[in-house]
Design a protein around this motif. Structure first.
Motif, PDB file in Angstrom:
ATOM      1  N   UNK A   1     -30.759 -10.220  37.800  1.00  0.00           N
ATOM      2  CA  UNK A   1     -31.083 -10.756  36.473  1.00  0.00           C
ATOM      3  C   UNK A   1     -30.207 -11.940  36.074  1.00  0.00           C
ATOM      4  N   UNK A   2     -29.107 -12.157  36.776  1.00  0.00           N
ATOM      5  CA  UNK A   2     -28.162 -13.206  36.396  1.00  0.00           C
ATOM      6  C   UNK A   2     -28.797 -14.596  36.343  1.00  0.00           C
ATOM      7  N   UNK A   3     -29.601 -15.018  37.335  1.00  0.00           N
ATOM      8  CA  UNK A   3     -30.192 -16.364  37.258  1.00  0.00           C
ATOM      9  C   UNK A   3     -31.072 -16.568  36.027  1.00  0.00           C
ATOM     10  N   UNK A   4     -31.904 -15.566  35.688  1.00  0.00           N
ATOM     11  CA  UNK A   4     -32.759 -15.692  34.509  1.00  0.00           C
ATOM     12  C   UNK A   4     -31.914 -15.754  33.240  1.00  0.00           C
ATOM     13  N   UNK A   5     -30.839 -14.973  33.205  1.00  0.00           N
ATOM     14  CA  UNK A   5     -29.938 -15.006  32.045  1.00  0.00           C
ATOM     15  C   UNK A   5     -29.284 -16.376  31.917  1.00  0.00           C
TER      16      UNK A   5
ATOM     17  N   UNK B   1     -37.940 -23.363  30.824  1.00  0.00           N
ATOM     18  CA  UNK B   1     -36.502 -23.057  30.862  1.00  0.00           C
ATOM     19  C   UNK B   1     -35.887 -23.489  32.189  1.00  0.00           C
ATOM     20  N   UNK B   2     -36.593 -23.204  33.264  1.00  0.00           N
ATOM     21  CA  UNK B   2     -36.075 -23.606  34.581  1.00  0.00           C
ATOM     22  C   UNK B   2     -35.993 -25.122  34.678  1.00  0.00           C
ATOM     23  N   UNK B   3     -37.004 -25.806  34.168  1.00  0.00           N
ATOM     24  CA  UNK B   3     -36.998 -27.272  34.213  1.00  0.00           C
ATOM     25  C   UNK B   3     -35.824 -27.839  33.423  1.00  0.00           C
ATOM     26  N   UNK B   4     -35.607 -27.320  32.230  1.00  0.00           N
ATOM     27  CA  UNK B   4     -34.494 -27.816  31.402  1.00  0.00           C
ATOM     28  C   UNK B   4     -33.159 -27.512  32.065  1.00  0.00           C
ATOM     29  N   UNK B   5     -32.987 -26.290  32.555  1.00  0.00           N
ATOM     30  CA  UNK B   5     -31.706 -25.914  33.172  1.00  0.00           C
ATOM     31  C   UNK B   5     -31.411 -26.778  34.389  1.00  0.00           C
TER      32      UNK B   5
ATOM     33  N   UNK C   1     -38.755 -15.080  40.689  1.00  0.00           N
ATOM     34  CA  UNK C   1     -38.261 -15.356  42.037  1.00  0.00           C
ATOM     35  C   UNK C   1     -37.625 -16.748  42.110  1.00  0.00           C
ATOM     36  N   UNK C   2     -38.242 -17.713  41.413  1.00  0.00           N
ATOM     37  CA  UNK C   2     -37.743 -19.082  41.466  1.00  0.00           C
ATOM     38  C   UNK C   2     -36.393 -19.223  40.765  1.00  0.00           C
ATOM     39  N   UNK C   3     -36.081 -18.304  39.857  1.00  0.00           N
ATOM     40  CA  UNK C   3     -34.806 -18.389  39.136  1.00  0.00           C
ATOM     41  C   UNK C   3     -33.626 -18.328  40.095  1.00  0.00           C
ATOM     42  N   UNK C   4     -33.735 -17.501  41.132  1.00  0.00           N
ATOM     43  CA  UNK C   4     -32.645 -17.400  42.101  1.00  0.00           C
ATOM     44  C   UNK C   4     -32.407 -18.712  42.826  1.00  0.00           C
ATOM     45  N   UNK C   5     -33.489 -19.339  43.284  1.00  0.00           N
ATOM     46  CA  UNK C   5     -33.351 -20.638  43.953  1.00  0.00           C
ATOM     47  C   UNK C   5     -32.792 -21.677  42.991  1.00  0.00           C
ATOM     48  N   UNK C   6     -33.233 -21.629  41.738  1.00  0.00           N
ATOM     49  CA  UNK C   6     -32.733 -22.589  40.751  1.00  0.00           C
ATOM     50  C   UNK C   6     -31.226 -22.465  40.575  1.00  0.00           C
ATOM     51  N   UNK C   7     -30.731 -21.235  40.509  1.00  0.00           N
ATOM     52  CA  UNK C   7     -29.289 -21.033  40.352  1.00  0.00           C
ATOM     53  C   UNK C   7     -28.526 -21.567  41.556  1.00  0.00           C
ATOM     54  N   UNK C   8     -29.076 -21.363  42.745  1.00  0.00           N
ATOM     55  CA  UNK C   8     -28.428 -21.878  43.956  1.00  0.00           C
ATOM     56  C   UNK C   8     -28.434 -23.408  43.951  1.00  0.00           C
ATOM     57  N   UNK C   9     -29.575 -24.011  43.581  1.00  0.00           N
ATOM     58  CA  UNK C   9     -29.651 -25.472  43.520  1.00  0.00           C
ATOM     59  C   UNK C   9     -28.645 -26.037  42.522  1.00  0.00           C
TER      60      UNK C   9
END
Length: 232
Positions: free
Chosen positions: A38-42, A165-169, A200-208
């Protein structure tokens, strides 16, 4: 005592240890796994929630960035068309001066940016106010290229609510002071699929955001945005 059939017996790695200490450690490991999942989404919510706006109340910026969302028979899918409708509305309202369309043109037969340009010009946005990024293969690539290739420092990002949210982050991680406009959609099968995909994409976003890899294609600086702003 009856012995359950083998097909009802869970594999060894799914069974709780017999001892109390082992069971406690297994539960702790499960809780840790849930927290990490849940950490990436948070993180995305913490970074982006204060930057979400509507077409009516988003601050005026020079540039809107519209992310690709697929083509049907060479034309924007309904979801992409709705993003472009919002961008055209921002332009007509004087909220943005230039629209950067970013998408996939990995083959001659598939050209999201040109399809997006054609749609926008058909909805009142002058061709000279549209700039195309042909190598926006995913959200991170689009954000990095907007900053490094097109020189965008501040922008309004236009996409669906489940993606905004992912786009903004990611764009903020790439160095763009970004606000997001989330386009409303009916909660149909596509919407639910998009929402599930975001988990699922949140995890990749956090890594990027942490590793900041270069996009698939970087290339030389392009002055399209600067020229379009200067022309106005």
């Amino acid at each position: 005592m009856l012995t359950p059939p083998k097909w009802l017996t869970p594999p060894g790695w799914l069974r709780l240890p017999r001892g109390r200490r082992g069971q406690r450690r297994a539960v702790q490991a499960l809780m840790l796994g849930c927290v990490l999942a849940l950490a990436p989404a948070t993180w995305m919510q913490a970074v982006a929630d204060s930057r979400l706006r509507t077409v009516a109340d988003v601050p005026a910026e020079n540039v809107a960035v519209v992310f690709g969302a697929g083509l049907w028979d060479g034309k924007p899918t309904p979801y992409l068309a709705h993003r472009l409708d919002a961008a055209a509305e921002l332009y007509r309202a004087g909220k943005v001066k230039v629209v950067l369309v970013t998408g996939d043109n990995s083959t001659v037969e598939y050209d999201e940016p040109d399809a997006m340009r054609t749609y926008l010009t058909g909805h009142g946005v002058p061709d000279g106010r549209i700039v195309s990024d042909y190598a926006g293969f995913d959200t991170w690539d689009s954000c990095v290229r907007a900053r490094k290739i097109f020189g965008v420092r501040r922008a309004v990002l236009v996409t669906q609510g489940f993606h905004v949210r992912r786009a903004v982050a990611l764009c903020r991680s790439a160095g763009i002071d970004a606000y997001g406009v989330g386009v409303d959609e009916p909660h149909d099968v596509t919407w639910y699929y998009g929402g599930a995909r975001e988990m699922l994409a949140a995890g990749k976003a956090a890594v990027d955001a942490a590793l900041r890899p270069d996009p698939h294609f970087l290339g030389p600086v392009e002055p399209g945005v600067t020229k379009a702003l200067a022309a106005g």
